[in-house]
Design a protein around this motif. Structure first.
Motif, mmCIF file in Angstrom:
data_model
loop_
_atom_site.group_PDB
_atom_site.id
_atom_site.type_symbol
_atom_site.label_atom_id
_atom_site.label_comp_id
_atom_site.label_asym_id
_atom_site.label_seq_id
_atom_site.Cartn_x
_atom_site.Cartn_y
_atom_site.Cartn_z
ATOM 1 N N PRO A 10 0.806 -1.302 -0.137
ATOM 2 C CA PRO A 10 0.175 0.198 -0.111
ATOM 3 C C PRO A 10 0.897 1.330 -0.124
ATOM 4 O O PRO A 10 0.465 2.194 -0.465
ATOM 5 C CB PRO A 10 -0.811 -0.163 1.195
ATOM 6 N N PHE A 11 1.917 1.059 0.553
ATOM 7 C CA PHE A 11 3.125 2.476 0.551
ATOM 8 C C PHE A 11 3.195 2.807 -0.795
ATOM 9 O O PHE A 11 3.262 3.890 -1.172
ATOM 10 C CB PHE A 11 4.083 2.107 1.426
ATOM 11 N N ILE A 12 3.587 1.960 -1.743
ATOM 12 C CA ILE A 12 3.898 1.974 -2.957
ATOM 13 C C ILE A 12 2.732 2.434 -3.983
ATOM 14 O O ILE A 12 2.976 3.570 -4.675
ATOM 15 C CB ILE A 12 4.695 0.908 -3.602
ATOM 16 N N LEU A 13 1.693 1.808 -3.706
ATOM 17 C CA LEU A 13 0.433 2.217 -4.355
ATOM 18 C C LEU A 13 0.010 3.676 -4.155
ATOM 19 O O LEU A 13 -0.148 4.567 -4.878
ATOM 20 C CB LEU A 13 -0.665 1.379 -3.991
ATOM 21 N N ASN A 14 0.241 4.124 -2.973
ATOM 22 C CA ASN A 14 0.005 5.360 -2.350
ATOM 23 C C ASN A 14 1.003 6.420 -2.930
ATOM 24 O O ASN A 14 0.479 7.308 -3.465
ATOM 25 C CB ASN A 14 -0.084 5.452 -0.608
ATOM 26 N N MET A 15 2.027 5.879 -3.066
ATOM 27 C CA MET A 15 3.057 7.034 -3.400
ATOM 28 C C MET A 15 2.944 7.202 -5.034
ATOM 29 O O MET A 15 2.963 8.378 -5.630
ATOM 30 C CB MET A 15 4.443 6.346 -3.199
ATOM 31 N N VAL A 16 2.743 6.030 -5.811
ATOM 32 C CA VAL A 16 2.479 6.187 -7.212
ATOM 33 C C VAL A 16 1.328 7.036 -7.489
ATOM 34 O O VAL A 16 1.148 7.689 -8.440
ATOM 35 C CB VAL A 16 2.515 5.021 -7.811
ATOM 36 N N SER A 17 0.125 6.843 -6.682
ATOM 37 C CA SER A 17 -0.869 7.499 -6.887
ATOM 38 C C SER A 17 -0.961 8.975 -6.594
ATOM 39 O O SER A 17 -1.382 9.694 -7.494
ATOM 40 C CB SER A 17 -2.243 6.985 -5.738
ATOM 41 N N ILE A 18 -0.024 9.589 -5.640
ATOM 42 C CA ILE A 18 0.300 10.977 -5.625
ATOM 43 C C ILE A 18 0.907 11.500 -6.583
ATOM 44 O O ILE A 18 0.645 12.305 -7.000
ATOM 45 C CB ILE A 18 0.743 11.005 -4.010
ATOM 46 N N ALA A 19 2.030 10.522 -7.283
ATOM 47 C CA ALA A 19 2.645 10.915 -8.286
ATOM 48 C C ALA A 19 1.634 11.146 -9.417
ATOM 49 O O ALA A 19 1.958 11.991 -10.332
ATOM 50 C CB ALA A 19 3.657 9.850 -8.536
ATOM 51 N N ALA A 20 0.844 10.226 -9.611
ATOM 52 C CA ALA A 20 -0.193 10.386 -10.853
ATOM 53 C C ALA A 20 -0.806 11.677 -10.774
ATOM 54 O O ALA A 20 -1.093 12.542 -11.836
ATOM 55 C CB ALA A 20 -1.119 9.227 -10.770
ATOM 56 N N LEU A 21 -1.215 12.057 -9.414
ATOM 57 C CA LEU A 21 -1.860 13.535 -9.312
ATOM 58 C C LEU A 21 -0.724 14.447 -9.841
ATOM 59 O O LEU A 21 -1.237 15.571 -10.436
ATOM 60 C CB LEU A 21 -2.302 13.771 -7.880
ATOM 61 N N ALA A 22 0.377 14.378 -9.434
ATOM 62 C CA ALA A 22 1.471 15.251 -9.865
ATOM 63 C C ALA A 22 1.581 15.205 -11.558
ATOM 64 O O ALA A 22 1.723 16.415 -12.151
ATOM 65 C CB ALA A 22 2.741 15.084 -9.488
ATOM 66 N N VAL A 23 1.253 14.125 -11.996
ATOM 67 C CA VAL A 23 1.237 14.040 -13.322
ATOM 68 C C VAL A 23 0.450 14.851 -14.271
ATOM 69 O O VAL A 23 0.681 15.481 -15.356
ATOM 70 C CB VAL A 23 1.095 12.526 -13.936
ATOM 71 N N ILE A 24 -0.921 14.926 -13.668
ATOM 72 C CA ILE A 24 -1.833 15.694 -14.095
ATOM 73 C C ILE A 24 -1.481 17.089 -14.085
ATOM 74 O O ILE A 24 -1.823 17.859 -15.268
ATOM 75 C CB ILE A 24 -3.253 15.471 -13.419
ATOM 76 N N VAL A 25 -1.115 17.534 -12.922
ATOM 77 C CA VAL A 25 -0.475 19.034 -12.918
ATOM 78 C C VAL A 25 0.478 19.440 -13.922
ATOM 79 O O VAL A 25 0.439 20.127 -14.574
ATOM 80 C CB VAL A 25 0.079 19.221 -11.449
ATOM 81 N N VAL A 26 1.572 18.524 -13.962
ATOM 82 C CA VAL A 26 2.489 18.867 -14.864
ATOM 83 C C VAL A 26 2.002 18.568 -16.489
ATOM 84 O O VAL A 26 2.555 19.357 -17.306
ATOM 85 C CB VAL A 26 3.710 17.531 -14.874
ATOM 86 N N MET A 27 1.216 17.917 -16.857
ATOM 87 C CA MET A 27 0.483 17.859 -17.970
ATOM 88 C C MET A 27 -0.103 19.068 -18.345
ATOM 89 O O MET A 27 -0.119 19.760 -19.607
ATOM 90 C CB MET A 27 -0.474 16.773 -18.300
ATOM 91 N N GLY A 28 -0.603 19.693 -17.528
ATOM 92 C CA GLY A 28 -1.445 21.210 -17.534
ATOM 93 C C GLY A 28 -0.152 22.107 -17.771
ATOM 94 O O GLY A 28 -0.323 23.082 -18.695
ATOM 95 N N LEU A 29 0.976 22.076 -17.087
ATOM 96 C CA LEU A 29 1.986 22.936 -17.303
ATOM 97 C C LEU A 29 2.819 22.803 -18.537
ATOM 98 O O LEU A 29 3.149 23.802 -19.298
ATOM 99 C CB LEU A 29 3.010 22.629 -16.080
#
Ligand SMILES: Nc1ncnc2c1ncn2[C@@H]1O[C@H](COP(=O)(O)OP(=O)(O)O)[C@@H](O)[C@H]1O
Ligand SMILES: [Mg+2]
Lengths: 252, 308
Positions: free
Chosen positions: B24-43
């Motif tokens: 779950p630690f890794i799943l959580n970490m990659v999920s948060i990273a995926a949210l950053a992916v959305i921000v960076v795509m906008g950027l």
């Protein structure tokens, strides 16, 4: 407005700091005319183009296109009125293919907003665009380069792509800024033919050039500028014999 | 393979990895990273296509997070609707502030967007009644669809990658349209764009607003997923993180940014000893990228002709 004038440049003046780049210049382009604007480097020719296309604001004067005062329009609206241009220092977009660069010339004709783009409702527009781009490329014989990027094509072709981009919107007045600069003899020959074929389609052309020979071969009328001022205007044969013109060129 | 196909394949691989990863630690970490992916795509749209810089994007993420949370907690509005309203409000806000700001160029624009991010941060800290101040805000309901509740790391993991797919899809649709052509023209030759009928200022403002939408939507999901937000998640350092991710990934490469963002967003969590030095690591990465792959990972891949 005098009948038959598509563009009237009236008493245009423009300073850059202490430099008077354009100084009280007036002349007209008649419908279906190829008019050349010549003069030594720094004469103010490009500046005048930039004023006509709204990229620079004139200090004074007026520009009338088909009876409309161009200074009342935003620069990005001018292409809709039927004015299109090329640039002396080639302004192709490196990140776009030749096809996409030319498609940029149709930008103002495409009516789709971000929402319809996201929903994919712009497909038919894009098909129309491609068709028009292909047609103009066949006309200028550059269809082999459609999917190349600007840094993959010869210089002479770049000039033609610039012309294609200006032509694709089917303008009534085409402004060409030194289209022959940097071309070899064959390319210049090809360009000359292309310019005539564009003219045959009923498009008026205002063309900047500093090679006198090129100009006398292709234009109906010539305006000569030197140090921001118009120093002569007339038929190629008249202008070529004008003492001041010769002096402006020799003096350089 | 085209960049969009490659990107969709990559997203699918991330999604499928959810069946394998149990931790779950890794799943959580990659999920948060995926949210950053959305921000960076906008950027990416803003930076790589329109050529405009924003040093305040974490502020937009924060606006999305706070507005959606407050709507759900105070006004009992459905979480999904809250996120949508918050994202729309944030993009309208970006439209209004973008209108004057995007007339500025280069350094001035960077300064102005930095100030916007800081102002949002200060509000989040000081409007204690509404935001909980620096102690943060909690009490958001969990996201759910009918009786299905996103109450585990795994469930959210799958969901967030589907959302990433949608945002990637929107990005590619825009990039490959006349809108995208106009943006690239603005980026390289603004005067040429103007001459061919591109309303340059309007396009900049619209894309700024759209990229704020991406950021706010990610912020909203972040808030409801974690159930807790505080101003420090949306400060200047976070804005810089996003910029670095976009640059190292390649400002005009959605594919490259996706990979780099997942890596950079995860790294401080895996190598915890790096956490305190992260701003330094970030700076170094930027310098190294600028020296060895000035067009980012995406540009590097294109250059190597490995994929595209
Ligand atoms: N953007 C500018 N800023 C300052 N000076 C300029 C600018 N554009 C042109 N000039 C000056 O105006 C004069 C005319 O330049 P230009 O119109 O480019 O001449 P031409 O096209 O006839 O060679 C030159 O002295 C040039 O240095
Ligand atoms: Mg010139």
């Amino acid at each position: 407005m005098e009948k038959g004038d598509i563009l009237k440049i009236k008493n245009i003046t423009k300073h850059f700091g202490g430099v008077k780049a354009v100084d009280g210049v007036s002349f007209s382009v008649r419908e279906r005319q190829i008019k050349a604007l010549v003069g030594p480097n720094g004469a103010g020719k490009t500046t005048l183009f930039n004023i006509v296309t709204g990229l620079y604001k004139a200090d004074s004067g007026e520009i009338i296109f088909k009876g409309k005062n161009l200074f009342l329009y935003k620069p990005y609206k001018l292409i809709n009125l039927g004015i299109s241009r090329t640039f002396q220092n080639i302004q192709l977009i490196d990140a776009l293919t030749v096809k996409e660069n030319i498609a940029l010339g149709l930008h103002s004709k495409i009516k789709s907003n971000p929402v319809s783009i996201i929903l994919g409702l712009n497909k038919s527009h894009e098909r129309d665009v491609l068709e028009k781009v292909e047609r103009v490329c066949r006309f200028l014989k550059i269809e082999d380069y459609l999917y190349k990027y600007p840094n993959q094509i010869p210089f002479g072709i770049k000039r033609l792509v610039e012309i294609a981009r200006a032509l694709v919107s089917e303008p009534e007045l085409l402004l060409l800024d030194e289209p022959a600069a940097g071309l070899n003899e064959d390319e210049t020959e090809l360009l000359l033919k292309s310019i005539f074929r564009i003219w045959e389609r009923g498009i008026s052309i205002l063309l900047i050039e500093h090679d006198m020979e090129f100009v006398t071969n292709c234009s109906h009328s010539i305006v000569v500028m030197d140090s921001g001022k118009k120093i002569a205007e007339g038929l190629p044969s008249e202008v070529m014999n004008d003492y001041r013109v010769i002096k402006a060129y020799m003096g350089e | 393979m085209k960049e969009n196909t490659a990107t969709y394949v990559l997203i699918a691989l991330f999604l499928l990895s959810g069946f394998i990863i149990k931790n779950p630690f890794i799943l959580n970490m990659v999920s948060i990273a995926a949210l950053a992916v959305i921000v960076v795509m906008g950027l990416n749209l803003l930076l790589g296509y329109a050529g405009q810089v924003s040093l305040g994007h974490a502020g937009f993420v924060g606006l999305g997070a706070y507005i959606s949370s407050i709507l759900a907690i105070r006004f009992n509005i459905n979480p999904w609707l809250s996120i949508l309203i918050a994202s729309l409000l944030t993009s309208v806000f970006a439209l209004i502030i973008g209108y004057p700001t995007l007339k500025l160029k280069g350094h001035y624009l960077a300064m102005a967007t930095l100030a916007i991010g800081e102002i949002i941060y200060i509000f989040a800290n000081n409007l204690v009644d509404l935001t909980g101040g620096h102690q943060g805000l909690t009490g958001m309901p969990m996201l759910s669809v009918g009786s299905f509740v996103f109450d585990s790391e795994k469930k959210f993991f799958f969901f967030v990658w589907i959302v990433v797919f949608f945002f990637a899809f929107i990005s590619f649709r825009i990039v490959n349209s006349h809108f995208g052509r106009a943006l690239k023209a603005i980026h390289e030759k603004e005067l040429a764009a103007l001459s061919f009928g591109v309303n340059v200022h309007l396009y900049k403002v619209v894309i700024f607003s759209l990229s704020a939408f991406y950021a706010a939507f990610a912020g909203g999901l972040y808030a409801f997923y974690l159930g807790f937000i505080s101003p420090s998640s949306f400060d200047l350092l976070k804005s810089i993180d996003y910029i670095v991710m976009a640059f190292v990934g390649g400002i005009d490469s959605i594919f490259g940014s996706l990979i780099i963002t997942v890596v950079l967003a995860s790294l401080p969590n895996i190598m915890t000893f790096l956490q305190d030095y992260w701003p330094i690591v970030n700076g170094l990465l930027l310098v190294i990228a600028a020296m060895f792959m000035p067009k980012g990972l995406g540009g590097f891949i294109k250059w190597k002709r490995a994929i595209f």
